[in-house]
Design a protein around this motif. Structure first.
Motif, mmCIF file in Angstrom:
data_model
loop_
_atom_site.group_PDB
_atom_site.id
_atom_site.type_symbol
_atom_site.label_atom_id
_atom_site.label_comp_id
_atom_site.label_asym_id
_atom_site.label_seq_id
_atom_site.Cartn_x
_atom_site.Cartn_y
_atom_site.Cartn_z
ATOM 1 N N UNK A 125 0.855 -1.195 0.000
ATOM 2 C CA UNK A 125 0.000 0.000 0.000
ATOM 3 C C UNK A 125 0.886 1.238 0.000
ATOM 4 N N UNK A 126 0.454 2.252 -0.718
ATOM 5 C CA UNK A 126 1.158 3.533 -0.741
ATOM 6 C C UNK A 126 0.145 4.648 -0.500
ATOM 7 N N UNK A 127 0.605 5.684 0.188
ATOM 8 C CA UNK A 127 -0.227 6.831 0.535
ATOM 9 C C UNK A 127 0.129 7.989 -0.400
ATOM 10 N N UNK A 128 -0.895 8.680 -0.902
ATOM 11 C CA UNK A 128 -0.707 9.816 -1.813
ATOM 12 C C UNK A 128 -1.503 10.995 -1.281
ATOM 13 N N UNK A 129 -0.805 12.111 -1.013
ATOM 14 C CA UNK A 129 -1.459 13.322 -0.498
ATOM 15 C C UNK A 129 -1.996 14.174 -1.639
ATOM 16 N N UNK A 130 -3.081 14.869 -1.356
ATOM 17 C CA UNK A 130 -3.659 15.818 -2.316
ATOM 18 C C UNK A 130 -2.632 16.919 -2.583
ATOM 19 N N UNK A 131 -2.375 17.221 -3.845
ATOM 20 C CA UNK A 131 -1.389 18.284 -4.143
ATOM 21 C C UNK A 131 -1.896 19.665 -3.734
#
Length: 131
Positions: A125-131
């Motif tokens: 799993x990888x986490x991606x933040x809102x730009x």
């Protein structure tokens, strides 16, 4: 009189172009990277809408795998999740993956993208933040 009319028309066209340009601004995007397990992977793009997150790309399944995407607010509360069905030994397009709900003001603060096995246990799993 013609000069004034030309100025008014020109100004109206410029104003309309500015307004339309503001309405067609692109939503921010984030590339999906580093979600893999062995030769299986998820790649593509997250599109951050106001109350949902779109997913485009591909799931490469070596063996049987699933793609899972969850949206979260800034406090870590789950807003929504979606998953593919199990896919085996195939490259599966995520271009028809339904947007993942994030129905709060401002939308999701971050997204978790997981590559799961056939029984929906997470392999990576990888986490991606809102730009």
């Amino acid at each position: 009189m013609k000069t004034q009319l030309a100025t008014v028309v020109g100004s109206a066209v410029l104003t309309a172009a500015t307004v339309l340009g503001a309405q067609t601004a692109a939503y921010p995007t984030t590339p999906i990277t580093d979600v893999s397990y062995g030769a299986s992977y998820i790649s593509g793009t997250l599109t951050w809408y106001n109350r949902a997150v779109g997913v485009d790309g591909a799931l490469r399944a070596v063996g049987c795998r699933r793609a899972w995407v969850g949206t979260y607010d800034a406090s870590g509360n789950s807003l929504g999740a979606r998953s593919t069905s199990t896919k085996c030994d195939v490259t599966y397009s995520l271009d028809d993956f339904p947007p993942v709900p994030a129905d709060v003001p401002g939308g999701a603060a971050y997204v978790v993208v997981c590559l799961d096995d056939a029984s929906a246990s997470s392999l990576d799993c990888e986490l991606f933040y809102r730009p």
